[in-house]
Design a protein around this motif. Structure first.
Motif, mmCIF file in Angstrom:
data_model
loop_
_atom_site.group_PDB
_atom_site.id
_atom_site.type_symbol
_atom_site.label_atom_id
_atom_site.label_comp_id
_atom_site.label_asym_id
_atom_site.label_seq_id
_atom_site.Cartn_x
_atom_site.Cartn_y
_atom_site.Cartn_z
ATOM 1 N N GLU A 1 0.843 -1.189 0.000
ATOM 2 C CA GLU A 1 0.000 0.000 0.000
ATOM 3 C C GLU A 1 0.881 1.244 0.000
ATOM 4 O OE1 GLU A 1 -3.444 2.152 2.789
ATOM 5 O OE2 GLU A 1 -2.396 0.341 3.497
ATOM 6 N N PHE A 2 0.482 2.254 -0.766
ATOM 7 C CA PHE A 2 1.211 3.512 -0.756
ATOM 8 C C PHE A 2 0.262 4.646 -1.139
ATOM 9 C CE2 PHE A 2 1.376 2.252 -5.158
ATOM 10 C CZ PHE A 2 1.363 3.427 -5.886
ATOM 11 N N ASP A 3 0.643 5.853 -0.771
ATOM 12 C CA ASP A 3 -0.088 7.052 -1.155
ATOM 13 C C ASP A 3 0.854 7.997 -1.884
ATOM 14 O OD1 ASP A 3 -2.770 6.635 -0.194
ATOM 15 O OD2 ASP A 3 -2.015 6.873 1.852
ATOM 16 N N MET A 4 0.262 8.869 -2.703
ATOM 17 C CA MET A 4 1.029 9.848 -3.455
ATOM 18 C C MET A 4 0.692 11.259 -2.973
ATOM 19 S SD MET A 4 2.923 8.208 -5.666
ATOM 20 C CE MET A 4 3.514 9.758 -6.378
ATOM 21 N N ALA A 5 1.663 12.153 -3.115
ATOM 22 C CA ALA A 5 1.447 13.560 -2.794
ATOM 23 C C ALA A 5 2.355 14.415 -3.659
ATOM 24 C CB ALA A 5 1.723 13.834 -1.318
ATOM 25 N N SER A 6 1.937 15.646 -3.867
ATOM 26 C CA SER A 6 2.771 16.661 -4.518
ATOM 27 C C SER A 6 3.047 17.752 -3.497
ATOM 28 C CB SER A 6 2.045 17.246 -5.740
ATOM 29 O OG SER A 6 2.803 18.297 -6.306
ATOM 30 N N ASN A 7 4.333 18.082 -3.343
ATOM 31 C CA ASN A 7 4.748 19.055 -2.327
ATOM 32 C C ASN A 7 5.828 19.953 -2.926
ATOM 33 O OD1 ASN A 7 6.854 18.790 0.585
ATOM 34 N ND2 ASN A 7 5.255 20.300 0.266
ATOM 35 N N PRO A 8 5.414 20.847 -3.835
ATOM 36 C CA PRO A 8 6.400 21.648 -4.573
ATOM 37 C C PRO A 8 7.170 22.608 -3.678
ATOM 38 C CG PRO A 8 4.177 22.466 -4.972
ATOM 39 C CD PRO A 8 4.031 21.178 -4.211
ATOM 40 N N GLU A 9 8.377 22.937 -4.144
ATOM 41 C CA GLU A 9 9.249 23.866 -3.427
ATOM 42 C C GLU A 9 9.246 25.235 -4.086
ATOM 43 O OE1 GLU A 9 10.634 23.856 -0.632
ATOM 44 O OE2 GLU A 9 10.053 21.813 -0.215
ATOM 45 N N PHE A 10 9.495 26.251 -3.262
ATOM 46 C CA PHE A 10 9.595 27.632 -3.740
ATOM 47 C C PHE A 10 10.840 28.258 -3.116
ATOM 48 C CE2 PHE A 10 5.180 26.300 -3.355
ATOM 49 C CZ PHE A 10 4.721 26.473 -4.657
ATOM 50 N N LEU A 11 12.007 27.737 -3.508
ATOM 51 C CA LEU A 11 13.267 28.157 -2.912
ATOM 52 C C LEU A 11 14.004 29.142 -3.804
ATOM 53 C CD1 LEU A 11 14.584 24.646 -1.758
ATOM 54 C CD2 LEU A 11 13.180 26.265 -0.455
ATOM 55 N N LYS A 12 14.526 30.205 -3.200
ATOM 56 C CA LYS A 12 15.334 31.174 -3.938
ATOM 57 C C LYS A 12 16.807 30.847 -3.732
ATOM 58 C CE LYS A 12 13.708 34.781 -1.807
ATOM 59 N NZ LYS A 12 12.664 34.182 -0.916
ATOM 60 N N GLU A 13 17.558 30.857 -4.820
ATOM 61 C CA GLU A 13 18.998 30.637 -4.696
ATOM 62 C C GLU A 13 19.610 31.724 -3.826
ATOM 63 O OE1 GLU A 13 21.252 29.895 -8.176
ATOM 64 O OE2 GLU A 13 19.727 28.616 -9.098
ATOM 65 N N GLY A 14 20.442 31.311 -2.904
ATOM 66 C CA GLY A 14 21.048 32.244 -1.972
ATOM 67 C C GLY A 14 20.256 32.422 -0.694
ATOM 68 N N ALA A 15 19.014 31.913 -0.685
ATOM 69 C CA ALA A 15 18.178 32.018 0.518
ATOM 70 C C ALA A 15 17.390 30.731 0.733
ATOM 71 C CB ALA A 15 17.223 33.203 0.400
ATOM 72 N N ALA A 16 17.892 29.612 0.209
ATOM 73 C CA ALA A 16 17.130 28.360 0.229
ATOM 74 C C ALA A 16 16.903 27.837 1.650
ATOM 75 C CB ALA A 16 17.844 27.305 -0.617
ATOM 76 N N ILE A 17 17.921 27.901 2.502
ATOM 77 C CA ILE A 17 17.764 27.415 3.873
ATOM 78 C C ILE A 17 16.727 28.254 4.607
ATOM 79 C CG2 ILE A 17 18.908 27.089 6.095
ATOM 80 C CD1 ILE A 17 19.722 25.020 4.057
ATOM 81 N N GLU A 18 16.834 29.550 4.485
ATOM 82 C CA GLU A 18 15.870 30.450 5.124
ATOM 83 C C GLU A 18 14.464 30.201 4.593
ATOM 84 O OE1 GLU A 18 14.749 33.802 7.610
ATOM 85 O OE2 GLU A 18 16.535 32.537 7.525
ATOM 86 N N ASP A 19 14.333 30.032 3.284
ATOM 87 C CA ASP A 19 13.019 29.792 2.680
ATOM 88 C C ASP A 19 12.420 28.474 3.160
ATOM 89 O OD1 ASP A 19 13.117 32.142 1.264
ATOM 90 O OD2 ASP A 19 13.711 31.226 -0.637
ATOM 91 N N PHE A 20 13.259 27.441 3.313
ATOM 92 C CA PHE A 20 12.746 26.140 3.735
ATOM 93 C C PHE A 20 12.391 26.139 5.219
ATOM 94 C CE2 PHE A 20 12.311 21.721 4.626
ATOM 95 C CZ PHE A 20 12.022 21.109 3.417
ATOM 96 N N MET A 21 13.255 26.715 6.037
ATOM 97 C CA MET A 21 13.037 26.680 7.477
ATOM 98 C C MET A 21 11.927 27.632 7.920
ATOM 99 S SD MET A 21 15.148 24.348 8.450
ATOM 100 C CE MET A 21 15.217 24.504 10.237
ATOM 101 N N LYS A 22 11.721 28.704 7.145
ATOM 102 C CA LYS A 22 10.671 29.688 7.477
ATOM 103 C C LYS A 22 9.841 29.972 6.230
ATOM 104 C CE LYS A 22 13.553 31.849 11.029
ATOM 105 N NZ LYS A 22 14.220 33.119 11.473
ATOM 106 N N PRO A 23 9.074 28.983 5.768
ATOM 107 C CA PRO A 23 8.339 29.148 4.507
ATOM 108 C C PRO A 23 7.165 30.099 4.645
ATOM 109 C CG PRO A 23 7.684 27.111 5.567
ATOM 110 C CD PRO A 23 8.808 27.680 6.399
ATOM 111 N N ASP A 24 6.837 30.795 3.554
ATOM 112 C CA ASP A 24 5.621 31.612 3.586
ATOM 113 C C ASP A 24 4.392 30.776 3.259
ATOM 114 O OD1 ASP A 24 5.977 31.238 0.899
ATOM 115 O OD2 ASP A 24 6.097 33.360 0.374
#
Length: 207
Positions: free
Chosen positions: A141-164
């Protein structure tokens, strides 16, 4: 949670590292042994402020490993994030060959209930194709999901850790609940999770 990230490119490396930084056990898998060896030496192929230090710390804490062994990485894994590249192919269309091959390998190595989450930038309908491929390769059994990213180069860690915003597209209440739990550390001030169906989540990335 035990998490496997397939693909150690920009999105996969950042996502895997940030998930490990919240205490999850993350295995980042890549088919290229040279890239895996480089990452295991602490050499980061991209520059993002704070990424190298975060990788080093979580590798030392044994929350983050890099490997070519997908079968081993998927032992006891609950979540598999599909983060392989989709380079521009003939006529400007996305080349999905890496995504579809990764889907086949995921299906062949699935050992229990698993949530397969697409983070790759893919045309609408790709997750359904991935589901069909995995279904042919496994009885689990498995499920599928879509979880797109919105990361800016140079600020990817900040964008991921504090997403809008955190987009979760799935038709499974079980998958939605587990992904909400996964993202709780990134939503401490207020709930940034937006849920929708899979096709809408795929389209959101392009929009």
């Amino acid at each position: 949670m035990k998490i496997t990230v397939v693909g150690t490119g920009y999105v996969g490396l950042v996502a895997g590292t940030c998930f490990s930084n919240t205490g999850h056990q993350v295995s980042c898998v890549d088919v290229n042994p040279k890239i895996v060896d480089m990452l295991n030496r602490g050499d980061i192929p991209i520059y993002e402020p704070g990424l190298a230090d975060m990788v080093k710390r979580n590798v030392e804490d044994e929350n983050l490993v890099f490997t070519t062994d997908l079968a081993g990485a998927m032992e006891d894994t609950l979540l598999v994030f599909l983060c392989v590249g989709t380079p521009e192919g003939e006529g400007g269309r996305a080349d999905l060959s890496y995504v579809l091959e990764a889907a086949k390998q995921i299906g062949q190595n699935m050992k229990d209930y698993t949530i397969v989450v697409s983070k790759s930038t893919c045309p609408v309908g790709t997750v359904e194709r991935v589901r069909d491929i995995i279904t042919r390769e496994t009885d689990h059994e498995f499920d599928m999901a879509s979880n797109p990213e919105f990361l800016k180069e140079g600020a990817a860690i900040e964008d991921f850790m504090k997403p809008d915003r955190v987009i979760i597209g799935t038709d499974s209440p079980r998958a939605e609940e587990l992904l909400r739990t996964l993202y709780e550390p990134f939503n401490r001030s207020h709930d940034r999770v937006i849920t929708m169906d899979i096709r809408s989540a795929e389209l959101t990335k392009y929009a």
